[in-house]
Motif scaffolding. Structure first.
Motif, PDB file in Angstrom:
ATOM      1  N   PRO A   1      50.142  38.877  38.168  1.00  0.00           N
ATOM      2  CA  PRO A   1      50.133  38.670  39.622  1.00  0.00           C
ATOM      3  C   PRO A   1      50.262  39.952  40.437  1.00  0.00           C
ATOM      4  N   LYS A   2      50.812  40.989  39.841  1.00  0.00           N
ATOM      5  CA  LYS A   2      50.934  42.278  40.530  1.00  0.00           C
ATOM      6  C   LYS A   2      50.060  43.340  39.853  1.00  0.00           C
ATOM      7  N   SER A   3      48.917  42.919  39.375  1.00  0.00           N
ATOM      8  CA  SER A   3      48.015  43.808  38.640  1.00  0.00           C
ATOM      9  C   SER A   3      47.618  45.035  39.460  1.00  0.00           C
ATOM     10  N   LYS A   4      47.514  46.150  38.776  1.00  0.00           N
ATOM     11  CA  LYS A   4      47.064  47.376  39.442  1.00  0.00           C
ATOM     12  C   LYS A   4      45.586  47.287  39.830  1.00  0.00           C
ATOM     13  N   PHE A   5      44.900  46.274  39.292  1.00  0.00           N
ATOM     14  CA  PHE A   5      43.479  46.070  39.609  1.00  0.00           C
ATOM     15  C   PHE A   5      43.280  45.002  40.692  1.00  0.00           C
ATOM     16  N   LEU A   6      44.381  44.557  41.290  1.00  0.00           N
ATOM     17  CA  LEU A   6      44.307  43.422  42.220  1.00  0.00           C
ATOM     18  C   LEU A   6      43.477  43.736  43.468  1.00  0.00           C
ATOM     19  N   LYS A   7      43.641  44.926  44.010  1.00  0.00           N
ATOM     20  CA  LYS A   7      42.924  45.281  45.243  1.00  0.00           C
ATOM     21  C   LYS A   7      41.412  45.226  45.032  1.00  0.00           C
ATOM     22  N   ASP A   8      40.929  45.829  43.958  1.00  0.00           N
ATOM     23  CA  ASP A   8      39.492  45.812  43.670  1.00  0.00           C
ATOM     24  C   ASP A   8      39.030  44.405  43.311  1.00  0.00           C
ATOM     25  N   SER A   9      39.883  43.671  42.583  1.00  0.00           N
ATOM     26  CA  SER A   9      39.528  42.310  42.174  1.00  0.00           C
ATOM     27  C   SER A   9      39.407  41.396  43.393  1.00  0.00           C
ATOM     28  N   ASP A  10      40.284  41.573  44.369  1.00  0.00           N
ATOM     29  CA  ASP A  10      40.214  40.763  45.595  1.00  0.00           C
ATOM     30  C   ASP A  10      38.906  41.032  46.347  1.00  0.00           C
ATOM     31  N   LYS A  11      38.484  42.280  46.327  1.00  0.00           N
ATOM     32  CA  LYS A  11      37.218  42.639  46.976  1.00  0.00           C
ATOM     33  C   LYS A  11      36.039  41.956  46.272  1.00  0.00           C
ATOM     34  N   LEU A  12      36.056  41.974  44.955  1.00  0.00           N
ATOM     35  CA  LEU A  12      34.994  41.322  44.189  1.00  0.00           C
ATOM     36  C   LEU A  12      35.017  39.807  44.404  1.00  0.00           C
TER      37      LEU A  12
ATOM     38  N   TYR B   1      40.579  42.387  33.521  1.00  0.00           N
ATOM     39  CA  TYR B   1      39.918  42.954  34.699  1.00  0.00           C
ATOM     40  C   TYR B   1      38.431  43.181  34.439  1.00  0.00           C
ATOM     41  N   TYR B   2      38.112  43.813  33.311  1.00  0.00           N
ATOM     42  CA  TYR B   2      36.700  44.050  32.978  1.00  0.00           C
ATOM     43  C   TYR B   2      35.972  42.742  32.665  1.00  0.00           C
ATOM     44  N   ARG B   3      36.689  41.800  32.112  1.00  0.00           N
ATOM     45  CA  ARG B   3      36.115  40.474  31.854  1.00  0.00           C
ATOM     46  C   ARG B   3      35.701  39.836  33.181  1.00  0.00           C
ATOM     47  N   PHE B   4      36.588  39.921  34.170  1.00  0.00           N
ATOM     48  CA  PHE B   4      36.278  39.387  35.496  1.00  0.00           C
ATOM     49  C   PHE B   4      35.094  40.114  36.126  1.00  0.00           C
ATOM     50  N   LYS B   5      35.075  41.440  36.008  1.00  0.00           N
ATOM     51  CA  LYS B   5      33.965  42.222  36.553  1.00  0.00           C
ATOM     52  C   LYS B   5      32.641  41.815  35.903  1.00  0.00           C
ATOM     53  N   ALA B   6      32.678  41.567  34.589  1.00  0.00           N
ATOM     54  CA  ALA B   6      31.454  41.163  33.885  1.00  0.00           C
ATOM     55  C   ALA B   6      30.969  39.802  34.386  1.00  0.00           C
ATOM     56  N   TYR B   7      31.911  38.875  34.571  1.00  0.00           N
ATOM     57  CA  TYR B   7      31.545  37.565  35.125  1.00  0.00           C
ATOM     58  C   TYR B   7      30.970  37.713  36.538  1.00  0.00           C
ATOM     59  N   HIS B   8      31.606  38.565  37.324  1.00  0.00           N
ATOM     60  CA  HIS B   8      31.168  38.801  38.711  1.00  0.00           C
ATOM     61  C   HIS B   8      29.750  39.355  38.751  1.00  0.00           C
TER      62      HIS B   8
ATOM     63  N   ALA C   1      33.219  33.057  37.360  1.00  0.00           N
ATOM     64  CA  ALA C   1      33.793  34.318  37.848  1.00  0.00           C
ATOM     65  C   ALA C   1      35.112  34.070  38.577  1.00  0.00           C
ATOM     66  N   VAL C   2      35.156  33.007  39.402  1.00  0.00           N
ATOM     67  CA  VAL C   2      36.398  32.645  40.096  1.00  0.00           C
ATOM     68  C   VAL C   2      37.490  32.307  39.076  1.00  0.00           C
ATOM     69  N   ASN C   3      37.127  31.583  38.038  1.00  0.00           N
ATOM     70  CA  ASN C   3      38.090  31.234  36.984  1.00  0.00           C
ATOM     71  C   ASN C   3      38.599  32.486  36.263  1.00  0.00           C
ATOM     72  N   ALA C   4      37.703  33.447  36.079  1.00  0.00           N
ATOM     73  CA  ALA C   4      38.096  34.704  35.429  1.00  0.00           C
ATOM     74  C   ALA C   4      39.082  35.473  36.311  1.00  0.00           C
ATOM     75  N   TYR C   5      38.836  35.446  37.618  1.00  0.00           N
ATOM     76  CA  TYR C   5      39.770  36.071  38.573  1.00  0.00           C
ATOM     77  C   TYR C   5      41.134  35.378  38.492  1.00  0.00           C
ATOM     78  N   ASP C   6      41.131  34.061  38.497  1.00  0.00           N
ATOM     79  CA  ASP C   6      42.381  33.295  38.437  1.00  0.00           C
ATOM     80  C   ASP C   6      43.173  33.622  37.172  1.00  0.00           C
ATOM     81  N   LYS C   7      42.460  33.797  36.060  1.00  0.00           N
ATOM     82  CA  LYS C   7      43.140  34.117  34.798  1.00  0.00           C
ATOM     83  C   LYS C   7      43.798  35.489  34.870  1.00  0.00           C
ATOM     84  N   LEU C   8      43.119  36.455  35.473  1.00  0.00           N
ATOM     85  CA  LEU C   8      43.691  37.789  35.638  1.00  0.00           C
ATOM     86  C   LEU C   8      44.965  37.720  36.481  1.00  0.00           C
ATOM     87  N   VAL C   9      44.879  37.066  37.635  1.00  0.00           N
ATOM     88  CA  VAL C   9      46.016  37.009  38.564  1.00  0.00           C
ATOM     89  C   VAL C   9      47.166  36.161  38.000  1.00  0.00           C
TER      90      VAL C   9
END
Length: 273
Positions: free
Chosen positions: A248-259, A211-218, A236-244
């Protein structure tokens, strides 16, 4: 009643002074045999600090003798009970090497590892003793796979490993937090989280690290120059894809979708320009 209390106090005070006087006499002027005998008595009475002083005195006299094995173990155990964990780790380890056929070897090997664990500081400090403890527990598990202590050794190993994982994770988070004033730290954060995930397979911190890796890329993509932005948005999109993909049911999904929506908007702007 008061007179009885006073007499009792006097009796125990006299007894204490007498025992202290006897201890000092044996410590300073006793024979090696007397010092050894008193050291064992004090050890068995759980007066480990005093016992240690006597054991140190008698060691030269008993070097090479059968009693030395027992002395070495009691020195290690006394240091352990006195919470001198770095010393007890050293003495227990030395015991296993000096007496490889001892019936106490397995216990000493376990207590050496456990001592290093107890000497290990919180995750933010130097982790030298943590690494020594991990190595010692791994060797114990390898050498004594059928030991009743293996389950406990595995538990300690897992706790120590988590401490190292936590240290790396917090370094990554610190890079991310400080990137506001130095955007180069976004790259450092990404590298640190990548190292955490690759070096500690199965870490409990993987979801949050991704999640933080994706945020850093974003965040890095958004502050990039036009020349570098397109590729960094893709990263950044690739980092999001790796998280999901991993959670797939990450607790950070809502914030990640917004980013991710912000990233998509930036990509649209680039296409229009």
């Amino acid at each position: 009643m008061r007179k009885i209390k006073i007499l009792t106090l006097i009796f125990f005070s006299t007894l204490l002074l007498s025992s202290c006087g006897e201890y000092q006499k044996v410590l300073n002027k006793g024979t090696s045999q007397e010092q050894y005998k008193m050291a064992v008595k004090l050890y068995e009475s759980k007066k480990y600090a005093k016992a240690l002083r006597l054991f140190e005195k008698v060691m030269p006299a008993y070097r090479g003798k059968p009693q030395m094995e027992r002395i070495q173990f009691m020195i290690a155990q006394s240091n352990f009970n006195e919470k001198n964990y770095t010393l007890s780790a050293y003495y227990f380890d030395r015991f296993t090497k000096t007496y490889p056929r001892s019936s106490k070897k397995e216990e000493a090997a376990f207590l050496s590892a456990f001592s290093y664990k107890l000497a290990s500081p919180r995750y933010s400090l130097d982790q030298t003793d943590t690494n020594k403890a991990l190595l010692a527990f791994q060797l114990f598990i390898n050498d004594y796979p059928n030991s009743p202590r293996v389950e406990e050794a595995n538990k300690h190993y897992k706790e120590l490993r988590y401490k190292l994982e936590k240290k790396v994770f917090e370094v990554g988070k610190n890079y991310y937090r400080t990137a506001v004033t130095d955007f180069r730290n976004y790259k450092s954060a990404i590298v640190t989280f990548d190292n955490l995930i690759s070096d500690y397979l199965g870490t409990e911190l993987k979801e949050e690290a991704l999640y933080y890796r994706f945020k850093a890329y974003h965040d890095l993509a958004l502050v990039s120059t036009e020349r570098k932005k397109e590729q960094r948005l893709t990263d950044a999109v690739n980092a999001y894809d790796k998280l999901v993909r991993n959670f797939p049911k990450s607790k950070f999904l809502k914030d990640s979708d917004k980013l991710l929506s912000e990233i998509k908007e930036e990509q649209k702007k680039l296409v229009k320009s």
